[in-house]
Design a protein around this motif. Structure first.
Motif, PDB file in Angstrom:
ATOM      1  N   GLU A 107     -83.171  90.816 144.578  1.00 39.72           N
ATOM      2  CA  GLU A 107     -83.412  90.061 143.586  1.00 39.72           C
ATOM      3  C   GLU A 107     -82.344  88.957 143.160  1.00 39.72           C
ATOM      4  O   GLU A 107     -81.390  89.145 143.761  1.00 39.72           O
ATOM      5  N   LEU A 108     -83.088  87.982 142.670  1.00 41.61           N
ATOM      6  CA  LEU A 108     -82.139  86.835 142.213  1.00 41.61           C
ATOM      7  C   LEU A 108     -81.124  87.094 141.333  1.00 41.61           C
ATOM      8  O   LEU A 108     -81.632  87.606 140.436  1.00 41.61           O
ATOM      9  N   MET A 109     -79.854  86.738 141.518  1.00 40.66           N
ATOM     10  CA  MET A 109     -78.871  86.863 140.455  1.00 40.66           C
ATOM     11  C   MET A 109     -78.725  85.791 139.640  1.00 40.66           C
ATOM     12  O   MET A 109     -78.595  84.439 140.018  1.00 40.66           O
ATOM     13  N   ALA A 110     -78.125  85.480 138.321  1.00 40.72           N
ATOM     14  CA  ALA A 110     -77.713  84.742 137.557  1.00 40.72           C
ATOM     15  C   ALA A 110     -76.253  84.084 137.996  1.00 40.72           C
ATOM     16  O   ALA A 110     -75.620  84.861 138.367  1.00 40.72           O
ATOM     17  N   VAL A 111     -76.311  82.806 138.257  1.00 43.01           N
ATOM     18  CA  VAL A 111     -74.848  82.122 138.639  1.00 43.01           C
ATOM     19  C   VAL A 111     -74.361  80.908 137.569  1.00 43.01           C
ATOM     20  O   VAL A 111     -75.131  80.405 137.074  1.00 43.01           O
ATOM     21  N   PRO A 112     -73.268  81.297 137.228  1.00 39.49           N
ATOM     22  CA  PRO A 112     -72.797  80.391 136.235  1.00 39.49           C
ATOM     23  C   PRO A 112     -72.592  78.809 136.747  1.00 39.49           C
ATOM     24  O   PRO A 112     -72.537  78.660 137.869  1.00 39.49           O
ATOM     25  N   LYS A 113     -72.922  77.958 136.012  1.00 36.78           N
ATOM     26  CA  LYS A 113     -72.850  76.549 136.345  1.00 36.78           C
ATOM     27  C   LYS A 113     -71.535  76.128 136.445  1.00 36.78           C
ATOM     28  O   LYS A 113     -71.376  75.042 137.346  1.00 36.78           O
TER      29      LYS A 113
END
Length: 113
Positions: free
Chosen positions: A55-61
């Motif tokens: 699954e794709l994960m959230a990455v901080p900008k």
């Protein structure tokens, strides 16, 4: 008969190997083989995350500064257990540095002056 043989030879060559307008022969393409799971199609922008079943994960900008992280995690810190002391005048239980009975001995509600 020689003219007929030449014409037949040219027709057979054109039927066997079709040519591009430039005169180069068109190469036959290999037959499609079924892809295994390891050879599945992977897009360069998405990577192997979708193809591998991950699954794709959230990455901080942007990086979170130490100050902002401290503001967020400050309430999570361990707090010291309050020390409970007895008042020297009346003997009641109280927190240190809290007002209890204004230093009067005996009954704090009774003022005899």
């Amino acid at each position: 008969m020689a003219a007929a043989a030449g014409w037949l030879r040219r027709a057979a060559a054109a039927a066997v190997a079709p040519r591009l307008p430039s005169g180069l022969p068109i190469l036959p393409t290999p037959p499609p083989y079924p892809l295994t799971e390891a050879q599945s199609f992977v897009l360069p922008g998405i990577g192997a995350a979708v193809a591998g079943g991950m699954e794709l994960m959230a990455v901080p900008k942007k990086k979170v500064s130490k100050y902002k992280k401290g503001l967020r995690n400050g309430p999570k810190a361990l707090k010291p257990v309050p020390v409970i002391v007895r008042c020297r005048c009346c003997g009641r239980v109280k927190l240190p540095h809290f007002y209890c009975c204004s230093g009067e001995r005996g009954n704090p509600g009774d003022s005899s002056s």
